[in-house]
Design an enzyme around this catalytic site. Sequence first.
Site, short mmCIF file in Angstrom:
data_model
loop_
_atom_site.label_atom_id
_atom_site.label_comp_id
_atom_site.label_asym_id
_atom_site.label_seq_id
_atom_site.Cartn_x
_atom_site.Cartn_y
_atom_site.Cartn_z
N CYS A 40 27.66 -12.78 4.82
CA CYS A 40 27.06 -12.41 6.11
C CYS A 40 27.29 -13.51 7.15
O CYS A 40 27.05 -14.69 6.88
CB CYS A 40 25.56 -12.18 5.92
SG CYS A 40 24.70 -11.79 7.44
N CYS A 78 19.46 -15.93 10.13
CA CYS A 78 18.49 -14.87 9.82
C CYS A 78 17.59 -15.32 8.67
O CYS A 78 18.03 -16.02 7.78
CB CYS A 78 19.27 -13.61 9.45
SG CYS A 78 18.31 -12.34 8.66
N CYS A 134 17.68 -13.55 3.86
CA CYS A 134 18.24 -13.97 2.56
C CYS A 134 18.16 -15.50 2.43
O CYS A 134 18.25 -16.21 3.42
CB CYS A 134 19.70 -13.55 2.43
SG CYS A 134 19.97 -11.77 2.44
N CYS A 193 23.89 -5.52 8.00
CA CYS A 193 23.10 -6.27 7.02
C CYS A 193 23.61 -5.91 5.63
O CYS A 193 23.77 -4.74 5.31
CB CYS A 193 21.62 -5.93 7.15
SG CYS A 193 20.61 -6.64 5.84
N GLN A 238 8.85 1.58 -3.65
CA GLN A 238 9.64 0.38 -3.94
C GLN A 238 10.96 0.40 -3.18
O GLN A 238 11.63 1.43 -3.12
CB GLN A 238 9.91 0.29 -5.45
CG GLN A 238 8.69 -0.06 -6.27
CD GLN A 238 8.41 -1.56 -6.33
OE1 GLN A 238 8.97 -2.34 -5.58
NE2 GLN A 238 7.53 -1.97 -7.22
N TYR A 273 -4.45 -1.57 -9.78
CA TYR A 273 -3.61 -1.73 -8.59
C TYR A 273 -2.45 -0.71 -8.66
O TYR A 273 -1.29 -1.07 -8.54
CB TYR A 273 -3.05 -3.15 -8.49
CG TYR A 273 -4.06 -4.26 -8.66
CD1 TYR A 273 -4.86 -4.68 -7.60
CD2 TYR A 273 -4.20 -4.92 -9.88
CE1 TYR A 273 -5.78 -5.71 -7.76
CE2 TYR A 273 -5.12 -5.95 -10.05
CZ TYR A 273 -5.91 -6.34 -8.99
OH TYR A 273 -6.81 -7.36 -9.15
N GLU A 321 -6.90 2.04 -7.26
CA GLU A 321 -6.24 1.44 -6.10
C GLU A 321 -7.22 1.42 -4.93
O GLU A 321 -7.95 2.38 -4.71
CB GLU A 321 -4.99 2.24 -5.74
CG GLU A 321 -4.35 1.91 -4.42
CD GLU A 321 -3.86 0.47 -4.35
OE1 GLU A 321 -4.26 -0.21 -3.37
OE2 GLU A 321 -3.12 0.02 -5.24
N ASP A 355 -0.56 -4.36 -11.90
CA ASP A 355 0.55 -4.63 -10.97
C ASP A 355 -0.07 -5.08 -9.64
O ASP A 355 -0.05 -4.37 -8.65
CB ASP A 355 1.38 -3.34 -10.79
CG ASP A 355 2.60 -3.56 -9.91
OD1 ASP A 355 2.87 -4.71 -9.52
OD2 ASP A 355 3.29 -2.56 -9.60
N CYS A 409 4.82 -9.89 -8.79
CA CYS A 409 5.82 -10.26 -7.78
C CYS A 409 5.73 -11.74 -7.42
O CYS A 409 6.43 -12.20 -6.53
CB CYS A 409 5.65 -9.39 -6.53
SG CYS A 409 4.03 -9.54 -5.76
#
Length: 460
Positions: free
Chosen positions: A77, A83, A86, A166, A290, A319, A340, A388, A415
């Site tokens: 890129c 940017c 990434c 992108c 996702q 969750y 949730e 999660d 995550c």
Amino acid sequence: MEKVIPVKKNNDYEIYIDDFGNMGEGIGKIDNFTVFVKDAVKGEKVRAKIIKVNKSFAIGKLIDIIEKSQDRTEPVCSIYKKCGGCQLQHLKYTEQLEFKKNKVVECLKRIGKLDLSSVRINETIGMEDPYFYRNKVQLPVGETAGEAKIGFYRERSHEIIEVDKCFIQDDSANEIILLIKRWIKEFNIEGYNEYSGKGTLRHIMIRKAFKTGQIMLVLVTNTENVPHKKELIHMITTEIQGIKGIIQNINNKKTNVILGQREITLWGESTIEDYIGEFKFNISSKSFFQVNPIQTEKLYSAALKYAGLTGKEVVFDAYCGTGTISLFLSQNAKKVYGVEIIPEAIENAKINAKQNGIENTEFIVGKSEEEIPKLIEKGIAPEVVVVDPPRKGCEKSLLHSIAEASPKTIVYVSCDPATLSRDLGILSELGYEVNEVQPVDMFPMTGHVETIVLIKRVDK
């Protein structure tokens, strides 16, 4: 005696990079003093200019590579260094996967204080093609010197870096962006000024269903009236294959929240349809889904495998979001209870279950740490619990409630390796042990990693 800091701001230094930081930045030492250097690779000798000095570390800007690592590669890129999207394009993909595995392992040891000698740590599940994987993109539209600009924010700022292509978003999104730029230029459409609150176009959102090829375009506007919208609709519908709906979302508040409350369907449908595995999902502009569907399928398949269901088990899914993992688990479970806090997500979960003909799920609105103890008080005993949580991890009280319910298996989807490790440390004190760890690369070219962990009750 106060410690002498061996570096000075604005000075250049030669630094050997001996490790990676949390998001893939290089780490080196000068007289045992830590220096972080973005875009430097482990094993390199670099020249860096010190741009910030703290008591315990400094931050350097890469000036020159004196000894180059064989793990370095040329970013694809042209705006990679400007940017903020990434962090790892300069690192070979095989090394990105290794970095992410090591990141998880280091957190488990350092934060979780876990003995990993008997734990199976798998290699990171990567992608065959680690580009053009995102099914959703949100681009701010601003204004500079009277001209509208579309792009991404520069890291840690609200300066918009213009983008034509992108490399991590689906390529049809790139085509749409070029058309919108053409429309803006041709008809002099105003970008939004976040300081004055004036201007027409605030954001562009594009969602694509990978399995069906359906595309949704959302124009987030500051005003209800959008000049020359008919011309844009004509351009998009005649030149973009798979377009299913064009939606106007009106947001006239001074806020960083992207979407407003009110929406108008300008053309076509207000939702698109996609699949994860065999399950069908209707996706609106506001639906959580996702962003990497290819890796999501691998992640959920691992969750199903770790759950080890035989059709007799009661499962709690804490969750649960819009119920995507719950649906996967329902295939092999007796009953799945999903909890949730977001009411709209639970409504989506119920719709998703209904349209897939699933009758062995029950979805509950509320905090997992409050609703799961209520289920246990009712005498509902889970054999398997799946969590999660968001980036902040699980509430400590929830972990205690789960341990008191004594399920034989806990599957933890995370995550954030740091909060995952903290929570695994707590569970290890509550009679559970980690059996297997599987990192999954949900976001190639970035420093983020998803992890799924199999945790078993220790039967004395």
